[in-house]
Design a protein around this motif. Structure first.
Motif, PDB file in Angstrom:
ATOM      1  N   GLU A  62       0.858  -1.352  -0.070  1.00  0.00           N
ATOM      2  CA  GLU A  62      -0.107   0.040  -0.074  1.00  0.00           C
ATOM      3  C   GLU A  62       0.999   1.249   0.119  1.00  0.00           C
ATOM      4  O   GLU A  62       0.584   2.242  -0.889  1.00  0.00           O
ATOM      5  CB  GLU A  62      -0.985  -0.043   1.142  1.00  0.00           C
ATOM      6  CG  GLU A  62      -1.974  -1.042   1.083  1.00  0.00           C
ATOM      7  CD  GLU A  62      -2.748  -1.240   2.397  1.00  0.00           C
ATOM      8  OE1 GLU A  62      -2.575  -0.288   3.413  1.00  0.00           O
ATOM      9  OE2 GLU A  62      -3.820  -1.766   2.474  1.00  0.00           O
ATOM     10  N   ILE A  63       1.802   1.070   0.871  1.00  0.00           N
ATOM     11  CA  ILE A  63       2.634   2.467   0.813  1.00  0.00           C
ATOM     12  C   ILE A  63       3.537   2.551  -0.371  1.00  0.00           C
ATOM     13  O   ILE A  63       3.795   3.782  -0.816  1.00  0.00           O
ATOM     14  CB  ILE A  63       3.868   2.315   1.874  1.00  0.00           C
ATOM     15  CG1 ILE A  63       3.148   2.333   3.294  1.00  0.00           C
ATOM     16  CG2 ILE A  63       5.050   3.272   1.980  1.00  0.00           C
ATOM     17  CD1 ILE A  63       3.804   2.056   4.456  1.00  0.00           C
ATOM     18  N   THR A  64       4.048   1.404  -1.194  1.00  0.00           N
ATOM     19  CA  THR A  64       4.685   1.451  -2.351  1.00  0.00           C
ATOM     20  C   THR A  64       3.756   2.089  -3.505  1.00  0.00           C
ATOM     21  O   THR A  64       4.034   2.863  -4.105  1.00  0.00           O
ATOM     22  CB  THR A  64       5.159   0.126  -2.720  1.00  0.00           C
ATOM     23  OG1 THR A  64       6.121  -0.237  -1.894  1.00  0.00           O
ATOM     24  CG2 THR A  64       5.802   0.096  -4.172  1.00  0.00           C
ATOM     25  N   ASN A  65       2.238   1.623  -3.406  1.00  0.00           N
ATOM     26  CA  ASN A  65       1.294   2.039  -4.188  1.00  0.00           C
ATOM     27  C   ASN A  65       1.118   3.672  -4.175  1.00  0.00           C
ATOM     28  O   ASN A  65       0.941   4.360  -5.032  1.00  0.00           O
ATOM     29  CB  ASN A  65       0.057   1.368  -4.158  1.00  0.00           C
ATOM     30  CG  ASN A  65       0.012  -0.065  -4.674  1.00  0.00           C
ATOM     31  OD1 ASN A  65       1.123  -0.508  -5.666  1.00  0.00           O
ATOM     32  ND2 ASN A  65      -0.597  -1.003  -4.274  1.00  0.00           N
ATOM     33  N   VAL A  70       1.923   9.206  -6.022  1.00  0.00           N
ATOM     34  CA  VAL A  70       2.259  10.549  -5.714  1.00  0.00           C
ATOM     35  C   VAL A  70       3.323  10.883  -6.717  1.00  0.00           C
ATOM     36  O   VAL A  70       3.381  12.096  -7.286  1.00  0.00           O
ATOM     37  CB  VAL A  70       2.745  10.687  -4.282  1.00  0.00           C
ATOM     38  CG1 VAL A  70       3.728  11.931  -4.236  1.00  0.00           C
ATOM     39  CG2 VAL A  70       1.628  10.514  -3.306  1.00  0.00           C
ATOM     40  N   SER A  71       4.179  10.167  -7.255  1.00  0.00           N
ATOM     41  CA  SER A  71       5.390  10.292  -8.094  1.00  0.00           C
ATOM     42  C   SER A  71       4.668  10.587  -9.406  1.00  0.00           C
ATOM     43  O   SER A  71       5.226  11.157 -10.153  1.00  0.00           O
ATOM     44  CB  SER A  71       6.343   9.489  -8.053  1.00  0.00           C
ATOM     45  OG  SER A  71       5.738   8.144  -8.393  1.00  0.00           O
ATOM     46  N   ASP A  72       3.613   9.969  -9.780  1.00  0.00           N
ATOM     47  CA  ASP A  72       2.940  10.036 -10.979  1.00  0.00           C
ATOM     48  C   ASP A  72       2.441  11.504 -11.297  1.00  0.00           C
ATOM     49  O   ASP A  72       2.356  12.173 -11.944  1.00  0.00           O
ATOM     50  CB  ASP A  72       2.031   8.981 -11.653  1.00  0.00           C
ATOM     51  CG  ASP A  72       2.548   7.668 -11.755  1.00  0.00           C
ATOM     52  OD1 ASP A  72       3.930   7.629 -12.005  1.00  0.00           O
ATOM     53  OD2 ASP A  72       1.873   6.451 -11.757  1.00  0.00           O
TER      54      ASP A  72
END
Length: 72
Positions: A62-65, A70-72
């Motif tokens: 979930e944190i990675t997603n 956010v980076s997209d």
């Protein structure tokens, strides 16, 4: 000694042998129950670890997603 064997009826010897067998089997049963409870405790600990790792990996995904969104 042989006089004692003749004085005591045969059924008494059978009863004594049966009592000895029951005592031995009761002792073995207690030993097996102790072993089973130890193995069950180990299994429960392993299951708790698996659940913990599963939750940790889910949170990590979930944190990675979230980071990817956010980076997209």
């Amino acid at each position: 000694m042989s006089a004692l064997l003749k004085i005591v009826p045969a059924w008494v010897w059978v009863v004594l042998a049966a009592l000895a067998a029951v005592g031995y089997l009761a002792q073995r049963l207690d030993s097996v129950k102790d072993d089973r409870s130890a193995i069950t405790a180990e299994r429960d600990t392993a299951n708790a670890r698996v659940d913990s790792l599963t939750n940790t990996l889910r949170i990590q995904r979930e944190i990675t997603n979230d980071i990817n969104r956010v980076s997209d």
